[in-house]
Design a protein around this motif. Sequence first.
Motif, PDB file in Angstrom:
ATOM      1  N   MET A 323      40.690 -61.063  50.590  1.00 39.89           N
ATOM      2  CA  MET A 323      41.149 -62.450  50.584  1.00 39.89           C
ATOM      3  C   MET A 323      41.237 -63.040  49.092  1.00 39.89           C
ATOM      4  O   MET A 323      42.239 -63.135  48.437  1.00 39.89           O
ATOM      5  CB  MET A 323      40.283 -63.694  50.966  1.00 39.89           C
ATOM      6  N   SER A 324      40.080 -62.709  48.171  1.00 43.99           N
ATOM      7  CA  SER A 324      39.910 -62.688  47.076  1.00 43.99           C
ATOM      8  C   SER A 324      41.939 -62.435  46.738  1.00 43.99           C
ATOM      9  O   SER A 324      41.741 -62.696  45.061  1.00 43.99           O
ATOM     10  CB  SER A 324      38.474 -62.277  46.466  1.00 43.99           C
ATOM     11  N   ILE A 325      42.249 -60.896  46.480  1.00 44.84           N
ATOM     12  CA  ILE A 325      42.873 -60.354  46.226  1.00 44.84           C
ATOM     13  C   ILE A 325      44.345 -61.002  46.480  1.00 44.84           C
ATOM     14  O   ILE A 325      45.357 -60.842  45.925  1.00 44.84           O
ATOM     15  CB  ILE A 325      42.645 -59.129  46.134  1.00 44.84           C
ATOM     16  N   GLY A 326      43.970 -62.011  47.246  1.00 40.47           N
ATOM     17  CA  GLY A 326      45.775 -62.816  47.507  1.00 40.47           C
ATOM     18  C   GLY A 326      46.544 -62.923  48.760  1.00 40.47           C
ATOM     19  O   GLY A 326      46.900 -62.525  49.621  1.00 40.47           O
ATOM     20  N   ALA A 327      45.281 -61.649  49.856  1.00 40.78           N
ATOM     21  CA  ALA A 327      45.218 -62.050  51.361  1.00 40.78           C
ATOM     22  C   ALA A 327      45.408 -63.162  51.938  1.00 40.78           C
ATOM     23  O   ALA A 327      44.216 -63.895  51.649  1.00 40.78           O
ATOM     24  CB  ALA A 327      44.681 -60.870  52.435  1.00 40.78           C
ATOM     25  N   ARG A 328      46.553 -63.473  52.574  1.00 38.78           N
ATOM     26  CA  ARG A 328      46.142 -65.299  53.516  1.00 38.78           C
ATOM     27  C   ARG A 328      45.721 -64.624  54.744  1.00 38.78           C
ATOM     28  O   ARG A 328      45.564 -63.000  55.572  1.00 38.78           O
ATOM     29  CB  ARG A 328      47.293 -65.415  53.999  1.00 38.78           C
ATOM     30  N   GLY A 329      44.937 -65.788  55.654  1.00 39.90           N
ATOM     31  CA  GLY A 329      44.693 -65.281  56.897  1.00 39.90           C
ATOM     32  C   GLY A 329      45.616 -64.430  57.936  1.00 39.90           C
ATOM     33  O   GLY A 329      45.041 -63.454  58.421  1.00 39.90           O
ATOM     34  N   VAL A 330      46.796 -64.661  57.739  1.00 31.97           N
ATOM     35  CA  VAL A 330      47.318 -64.408  58.589  1.00 31.97           C
ATOM     36  C   VAL A 330      47.643 -62.268  58.032  1.00 31.97           C
ATOM     37  O   VAL A 330      47.949 -61.748  59.400  1.00 31.97           O
ATOM     38  CB  VAL A 330      48.296 -64.851  58.709  1.00 31.97           C
ATOM     39  N   ASP A 331      47.683 -62.129  56.811  1.00 31.44           N
ATOM     40  CA  ASP A 331      47.759 -60.966  56.559  1.00 31.44           C
ATOM     41  C   ASP A 331      45.995 -60.222  57.078  1.00 31.44           C
ATOM     42  O   ASP A 331      46.794 -58.974  57.698  1.00 31.44           O
ATOM     43  CB  ASP A 331      47.801 -60.564  55.181  1.00 31.44           C
ATOM     44  N   ILE A 332      45.386 -60.696  57.309  1.00 33.17           N
ATOM     45  CA  ILE A 332      44.288 -60.170  57.893  1.00 33.17           C
ATOM     46  C   ILE A 332      44.378 -59.784  59.378  1.00 33.17           C
ATOM     47  O   ILE A 332      43.357 -58.735  59.880  1.00 33.17           O
ATOM     48  CB  ILE A 332      42.852 -61.007  57.067  1.00 33.17           C
ATOM     49  N   LEU A 333      44.586 -60.749  59.475  1.00 35.26           N
ATOM     50  CA  LEU A 333      45.183 -60.747  61.261  1.00 35.26           C
ATOM     51  C   LEU A 333      45.362 -60.078  62.011  1.00 35.26           C
ATOM     52  O   LEU A 333      45.193 -59.145  62.614  1.00 35.26           O
ATOM     53  CB  LEU A 333      45.619 -62.482  61.847  1.00 35.26           C
ATOM     54  N   LEU A 334      46.753 -59.572  60.538  1.00 37.73           N
ATOM     55  CA  LEU A 334      48.168 -59.620  61.768  1.00 37.73           C
ATOM     56  C   LEU A 334      47.105 -57.244  61.322  1.00 37.73           C
ATOM     57  O   LEU A 334      47.210 -56.056  62.052  1.00 37.73           O
ATOM     58  CB  LEU A 334      49.399 -58.902  60.667  1.00 37.73           C
ATOM     59  N   GLN A 335      46.558 -57.547  60.021  1.00 36.52           N
ATOM     60  CA  GLN A 335      46.206 -55.975  60.170  1.00 36.52           C
ATOM     61  C   GLN A 335      45.141 -55.785  60.816  1.00 36.52           C
ATOM     62  O   GLN A 335      45.051 -54.630  61.178  1.00 36.52           O
ATOM     63  CB  GLN A 335      45.053 -56.257  58.543  1.00 36.52           C
ATOM     64  N   PHE A 336      44.324 -56.540  61.587  1.00 36.31           N
ATOM     65  CA  PHE A 336      43.331 -55.872  62.513  1.00 36.31           C
ATOM     66  C   PHE A 336      43.820 -56.335  64.467  1.00 36.31           C
ATOM     67  O   PHE A 336      43.411 -55.418  65.139  1.00 36.31           O
ATOM     68  CB  PHE A 336      41.945 -56.960  62.626  1.00 36.31           C
ATOM     69  N   LEU A 337      44.993 -56.726  64.195  1.00 33.80           N
ATOM     70  CA  LEU A 337      46.292 -56.756  65.192  1.00 33.80           C
ATOM     71  C   LEU A 337      46.896 -55.593  65.186  1.00 33.80           C
ATOM     72  O   LEU A 337      46.809 -54.775  66.295  1.00 33.80           O
ATOM     73  CB  LEU A 337      46.591 -58.022  65.731  1.00 33.80           C
ATOM     74  N   THR A 338      47.131 -54.932  64.171  1.00 31.90           N
ATOM     75  CA  THR A 338      48.285 -53.521  64.434  1.00 31.90           C
ATOM     76  C   THR A 338      47.044 -52.695  64.384  1.00 31.90           C
ATOM     77  O   THR A 338      47.291 -52.248  65.235  1.00 31.90           O
ATOM     78  CB  THR A 338      48.912 -53.756  62.437  1.00 31.90           C
ATOM     79  N   GLU A 339      45.467 -52.812  63.794  1.00 33.38           N
ATOM     80  CA  GLU A 339      45.362 -51.561  63.993  1.00 33.38           C
ATOM     81  C   GLU A 339      44.870 -51.629  65.682  1.00 33.38           C
ATOM     82  O   GLU A 339      44.748 -50.378  65.933  1.00 33.38           O
ATOM     83  CB  GLU A 339      43.859 -51.619  64.060  1.00 33.38           C
ATOM     84  N   ALA A 340      44.469 -52.350  66.093  1.00 34.75           N
ATOM     85  CA  ALA A 340      43.763 -52.466  67.985  1.00 34.75           C
ATOM     86  C   ALA A 340      45.635 -51.891  68.505  1.00 34.75           C
ATOM     87  O   ALA A 340      44.751 -51.510  68.969  1.00 34.75           O
ATOM     88  CB  ALA A 340      43.669 -53.898  68.058  1.00 34.75           C
ATOM     89  N   ILE A 341      46.562 -51.999  68.275  1.00 37.18           N
ATOM     90  CA  ILE A 341      47.472 -52.111  68.888  1.00 37.18           C
ATOM     91  C   ILE A 341      48.010 -50.876  69.181  1.00 37.18           C
ATOM     92  O   ILE A 341      48.829 -50.134  69.497  1.00 37.18           O
ATOM     93  CB  ILE A 341      48.701 -53.196  68.314  1.00 37.18           C
ATOM     94  N   LEU A 342      47.700 -50.419  67.416  1.00 34.68           N
ATOM     95  CA  LEU A 342      47.691 -48.372  66.537  1.00 34.68           C
ATOM     96  C   LEU A 342      47.191 -47.799  68.322  1.00 34.68           C
ATOM     97  O   LEU A 342      47.987 -46.620  68.429  1.00 34.68           O
ATOM     98  CB  LEU A 342      47.803 -48.632  65.462  1.00 34.68           C
ATOM     99  N   ILE A 343      46.078 -48.352  68.317  1.00 37.63           N
ATOM    100  CA  ILE A 343      44.632 -47.544  69.377  1.00 37.63           C
ATOM    101  C   ILE A 343      45.365 -47.743  70.631  1.00 37.63           C
ATOM    102  O   ILE A 343      45.462 -46.429  71.401  1.00 37.63           O
ATOM    103  CB  ILE A 343      43.687 -48.408  69.411  1.00 37.63           C
ATOM    104  N   SER A 344      46.277 -48.795  70.657  1.00 43.87           N
ATOM    105  CA  SER A 344      46.178 -49.031  72.257  1.00 43.87           C
ATOM    106  C   SER A 344      47.626 -48.009  72.855  1.00 43.87           C
ATOM    107  O   SER A 344      47.718 -47.738  73.645  1.00 43.87           O
ATOM    108  CB  SER A 344      46.117 -49.933  72.568  1.00 43.87           C
ATOM    109  N   ILE A 345      48.818 -48.591  71.781  1.00 43.28           N
ATOM    110  CA  ILE A 345      49.603 -47.335  72.000  1.00 43.28           C
ATOM    111  C   ILE A 345      49.782 -46.040  72.292  1.00 43.28           C
ATOM    112  O   ILE A 345      50.043 -45.832  72.770  1.00 43.28           O
ATOM    113  CB  ILE A 345      50.611 -48.021  71.477  1.00 43.28           C
ATOM    114  N   THR A 346      48.987 -45.690  70.643  1.00 41.29           N
ATOM    115  CA  THR A 346      48.937 -43.877  70.606  1.00 41.29           C
ATOM    116  C   THR A 346      48.053 -43.597  72.252  1.00 41.29           C
ATOM    117  O   THR A 346      48.318 -42.789  72.385  1.00 41.29           O
ATOM    118  CB  THR A 346      48.145 -44.029  69.284  1.00 41.29           C
TER     119      THR A 346
END
Lengths: 411, 264
Positions: A323-346
Amino acid sequence: MSLFNLLRIALKALQRNKLRAFLTMLGIIIGVGAVIAMVAIGQGSKQSIQSALSGMGSNMIIIRPNSNISAGARLDATTVQTLTLEDVKALQKEAPDLSAVTPMANAKGQAIYGNNNWPTTIQGVDPDYLSVIRQWALQDGIPFTDRDVQVQAKVCLLGQTVISNLFPNGESPIGKYIRFGNVPLLVIGTLTTKGESAFGQDQDDVIIAPFTTVQRRILAQANSTIFVQNIYASAVSENVTTAASDEISNILRTTHRLKPTDEDDFAVRTMQELINTFSSTSQLLTILLAVIAGISLLVGGIGIMNIMYVSVTERTREIGLRMSIGARGVDILLQFLTEAILISITGGLIGVVLGITSARLVTLFLNWPTLVTESSIVLSFLVCAITGVFFGYYPAQKASRLDPIEALRYE
Amino acid sequence: MSTQKILELHDIKREFRMGSEIVRALKGVSFDVSAGEFLTIMGSSGSGKTTLLNTLGCLDKPSEGTYLLDGVDVRKLGRNDLAKLRNHKIGFVFQAYNLLPRTSALENVELPLLYNPAMSAKERKERAIKALEAVNLGDRLDHTPSQLSGGQQQRVAIARALVNEPVMILADEATGNLDSRSSYSIMALIQELNAQGRTIVFVTHEPDIAAFSSRTIMLKDGRVVKDSLNENKKSAREVLASLPSSDDYAPTTPATDDKTDDHH
């Protein structure tokens, strides 16, 4: 942030905790695998029941006399005789949806050849019974004809079980005379193997002969007898069996001169009803198995949620830094969501492979019929993708709402 | 050196509500920073130093007063715009480095660029390599933080702060976790970056670190009590050279491995 970068970052994060990612995935793998394997088993048994019933002739319609009330007492269906040869003729003439109608006479008795004898059933029918109604091919020899029916020819066709008991040495029964009770019959053909019926009856334990031969010579009924035990018919196609059975009812009520208030003195059974009954039973089985498997998918989803919460807590400082280097809330949200989806889809993909493999293994080792349907693959895959989004969303949202100042100083 | 104002703070106040009490962390702070300055902000704990740092870094917004960062009024911005501002205009350097573990130096430095959607992967990599070369870690691109010493990790963090070409580098006790040799070497690097025209704001509580800067602001009890230009600025490289055994940091040669002085 682009999708590619999101995927890259998520992959990196998962790589940092390979074992944990795999164990989390395992819940989904087992869930999806179980759904696919269980549905395959359910569908397989459904299909095998259906094909067993079709083997009996899926267009087949059986008409039996119905128990009737005589002086207040219901009589056993087998003791009443309400069906006649007239009925058969009427059905043959008047029912447009029937492709064949035959009377049937049954007799139980001992079949004898040489030193061997075997208790079996002889069925007297018209030639249409084998060719149209049962679609039962001959293995060898020739079928009997309408002429054989007219002249009460002493000929018969043997089922495989009868053959193996009367001719244990493997000699050809064709051209041989066997005796059924006291009546000698010339074997003119042999039937192909039909296997067990859906009720577990051995369908090959039968001798088929012309209707009149059984009625007159074996049952020794008088020539003037007009009653028949059963009538077998065949609908033009599987789709019209219901219409055909209605036609039969109407015709028989007319020929039997029943008043509108009278009960039917006959019963019409279609295979369709049986197929429906068995299908709905196995459908229920499929649903039950799918529900159980679905629950394990749910448990897998909860596993994802749990590990994502751990991951968010563990990586609080990382989140603060991003966040301090410029990530918006939505960037963080998408990052963790992508991880979860990646786990479930794999996990889902591996689960699909596992499900198909275990269905194959069940067929291979347990000899249970299985049928992997595309819909079960698509469905379980969709469900696990949705699981990833659903269970990944709340931890991801928690991460995205962190205060960067506090997150940076989190110990 | 231009006299363009990078930071303009006017009567900045920041209040926190702690239960029923209101804590006034900043009670009207005003100062400007011009491009190319090397400012240290000093103060003991509780002086409002951290709150001021958070405000300068656009992580926090003042309750009252105006703060212009490179001409942009920070108070008027929402969360996402603040994030963008941090990405484009500020390079953070933290006391605890805050590098991603098990991730190469190159990827750590690339991180801020990932939040800049306009940049291609190729450009990202080129700029990250350039930034790492600027901190003399051009030969450590694939090293992960655990393979680097504290001083080296902090230099990776400085490279990360540089990579977006911010208008200001904001360092929070950047030498706090390092021994004196590594500290001086980091300060020498920062002085060098300052000499190249970069604006540096360095928050510290160590007076000898402040001696390397061109200007010092002293905070006490939420107010600026002293704002002085540093007439005889010390050279960190000279101090480093005067230490008994040297060459932990020498700008003309590649960095040597100072893994042994990792006190983290």
